[in-house]
Write a protein that holds these residues in place. Structure first.
Motif, short mmCIF file in Angstrom:
data_model
loop_
_atom_site.label_atom_id
_atom_site.label_comp_id
_atom_site.label_asym_id
_atom_site.label_seq_id
_atom_site.Cartn_x
_atom_site.Cartn_y
_atom_site.Cartn_z
N GLN A 1 2.48 11.97 -9.96
CA GLN A 1 1.74 13.22 -10.04
C GLN A 1 2.64 14.42 -9.80
O GLN A 1 2.44 15.48 -10.38
CB GLN A 1 0.60 13.23 -9.01
CG GLN A 1 -0.47 12.21 -9.30
CD GLN A 1 -1.47 12.10 -8.15
OE1 GLN A 1 -1.36 12.78 -7.15
NE2 GLN A 1 -2.42 11.19 -8.31
N ILE B 1 8.41 9.60 1.76
CA ILE B 1 7.72 8.37 2.15
C ILE B 1 8.76 7.28 2.22
O ILE B 1 9.54 7.07 1.29
CB ILE B 1 6.62 7.99 1.14
CG1 ILE B 1 5.51 9.04 1.19
CG2 ILE B 1 6.06 6.62 1.46
CD1 ILE B 1 4.38 8.76 0.23
N ILE C 1 0.84 -1.20 0.00
CA ILE C 1 0.00 0.00 0.00
C ILE C 1 0.88 1.25 0.00
O ILE C 1 0.66 2.17 -0.80
CB ILE C 1 -0.96 0.00 1.21
CG1 ILE C 1 -2.04 -1.07 1.01
CG2 ILE C 1 -1.60 1.38 1.41
CD1 ILE C 1 -2.88 -1.33 2.25
N LEU C 2 1.87 1.29 0.88
CA LEU C 2 2.76 2.45 0.94
C LEU C 2 3.54 2.63 -0.36
O LEU C 2 3.71 3.76 -0.84
CB LEU C 2 3.73 2.33 2.11
CG LEU C 2 3.13 2.59 3.48
CD1 LEU C 2 4.14 2.30 4.57
CD2 LEU C 2 2.64 4.02 3.59
N ARG C 3 4.01 1.53 -0.93
CA ARG C 3 4.76 1.61 -2.19
C ARG C 3 3.86 2.16 -3.30
O ARG C 3 4.27 3.04 -4.07
CB ARG C 3 5.28 0.22 -2.56
CG ARG C 3 6.31 0.24 -3.66
CD ARG C 3 6.90 -1.15 -3.94
NE ARG C 3 7.54 -1.71 -2.76
CZ ARG C 3 7.06 -2.73 -2.03
NH1 ARG C 3 5.92 -3.30 -2.36
NH2 ARG C 3 7.70 -3.17 -0.97
N ASN C 4 2.62 1.69 -3.37
CA ASN C 4 1.70 2.17 -4.41
C ASN C 4 1.36 3.64 -4.22
O ASN C 4 1.30 4.40 -5.20
CB ASN C 4 0.42 1.32 -4.42
CG ASN C 4 0.65 -0.07 -4.96
OD1 ASN C 4 1.62 -0.32 -5.67
ND2 ASN C 4 -0.22 -0.99 -4.59
N VAL C 5 1.15 4.05 -2.97
CA VAL C 5 0.88 5.47 -2.70
C VAL C 5 2.09 6.31 -3.10
O VAL C 5 1.96 7.35 -3.74
CB VAL C 5 0.52 5.68 -1.21
CG1 VAL C 5 0.54 7.16 -0.84
CG2 VAL C 5 -0.84 5.07 -0.91
N SER C 6 3.27 5.86 -2.73
CA SER C 6 4.49 6.60 -3.05
C SER C 6 4.66 6.75 -4.56
O SER C 6 4.96 7.83 -5.06
CB SER C 6 5.69 5.87 -2.45
OG SER C 6 6.89 6.47 -2.88
N GLU C 7 4.45 5.67 -5.28
CA GLU C 7 4.60 5.73 -6.74
C GLU C 7 3.54 6.64 -7.37
O GLU C 7 3.84 7.41 -8.28
CB GLU C 7 4.54 4.33 -7.33
CG GLU C 7 5.77 3.50 -7.01
CD GLU C 7 5.64 2.03 -7.42
OE1 GLU C 7 4.59 1.64 -7.96
OE2 GLU C 7 6.60 1.29 -7.17
N SER C 8 2.32 6.56 -6.85
CA SER C 8 1.25 7.39 -7.39
C SER C 8 1.51 8.87 -7.14
O SER C 8 1.38 9.70 -8.04
CB SER C 8 -0.08 6.98 -6.75
OG SER C 8 -1.11 7.82 -7.18
N VAL C 9 1.91 9.20 -5.93
CA VAL C 9 2.21 10.59 -5.59
C VAL C 9 3.43 11.06 -6.39
O VAL C 9 3.46 12.19 -6.89
CB VAL C 9 2.45 10.76 -4.07
CG1 VAL C 9 3.01 12.13 -3.74
CG2 VAL C 9 1.15 10.51 -3.31
N GLY D 1 9.17 7.50 -7.00
CA GLY D 1 8.36 7.57 -5.79
C GLY D 1 8.38 8.98 -5.22
O GLY D 1 9.21 9.80 -5.59
#
Length: 162
Positions: A133, A156, A122-130, A152
Motif C-alpha cells: 500500500q 517492522i 502474521i507480522l510478515r503478512n502485515v508487513s507485506e500488505s502495508v 515489506g
C-alpha cells in the motif's frame, strides 16, 4: 552416623550415605519436577488457547523451578550409585516419571514453536500488505502500472532470537 556429607572444598556436592538421605534427595527432585510439570502444562494450555500474555506470566516461576531441577538433578547424578543402592524403587519410579516429563517437554516445545511461526506469519503478512500500500505507483513501458518495488513496510521487524 550422618545421612550426608560434603565431598570436598573444591566440589561441595552433598553425598548420600543412608537410605533416608536417598529418599530425601529423590523426593526433593520429584517435588521440583512435579512443580515444573504443572507450570509447563499450564503454559502449554494457555498458549494453545491463545492467551500468550497469561502464558508469559508463568515464566518467572517456570525458570525458578527449572533452575532448581537442574541443581537437584546434578546432585542426583553425583549420587547415582548410592541412590540406586539405597532407594532402588524410588529411583525406578523417578526414571519412569522423567520419561513422561521428557514427552511433555517435546509437546510444549512444539506448541511454542507453532505459536512463534504463527506470530511471524502474521507480522510478515502485515508487513507485506502495508508495504504494497505504501509503495510508489509508477508507469512502465506501454503505460502499465509497475508493482511496488518495496516488499515489506519499513520499521517492522521480526526478532527470531526469542
Amino acid at each position: 552416623m550422618n545421612d550426608v556429607f560434603l565431598s570436598s572444598d573444591e566440589n561441595p556436592e552433598i553425598l548420600v550415605m543412608t537410605p533416608a538421605a536417598a529418599e530425601s534427595i529423590l523426593a526433593e527432585l520429584s517435588d521440583t519436577m512435579e512443580g515444573l510439570i504443572g507450570a509447563i502444562e499450564e503454559e502449554t494450555r494457555l498458549v494453545r488457547a491463545g492467551a500468550l500474555i497469561k502464558a508469559s506470566e508463568i515464566e518467572p516461576e517456570k525458570s525458578r523451578l527449572a533452575a532448581a531441577y537442574v541443581r537437584i538433578r546434578g546432585r542426583v547424578k553425583t549420587n547415582s550409585v548410592a541412590l540406586a543402592r539405597h532407594a532402588p524403587a524410588a529411583v525406578e519410579a523417578l526414571r519412569r516419571r522423567h520419561g513422561e516429563f521428557a514427552d511433555l517437554l517435546k509437546t510444549n516445545l512444539a506448541v511454542l514453536a507453532t505459536a512463534r511461526e504463527v506470530a511471524e506469519d502474521i507480522l510478515r503478512n502485515v508487513s507485506e500488505s502495508v508495504g504494497r500500500q505504501a509503495g510508489p505507483r509508477t508507469y512502465g513501458p506501454g503505460s502499465t502500472v509497475r508493482p511496488a518495488a518495496q516488499v515489506g513496510a519499513r520499521g517492522i521487524a521480526l526478532d527470531r532470537s526469542l
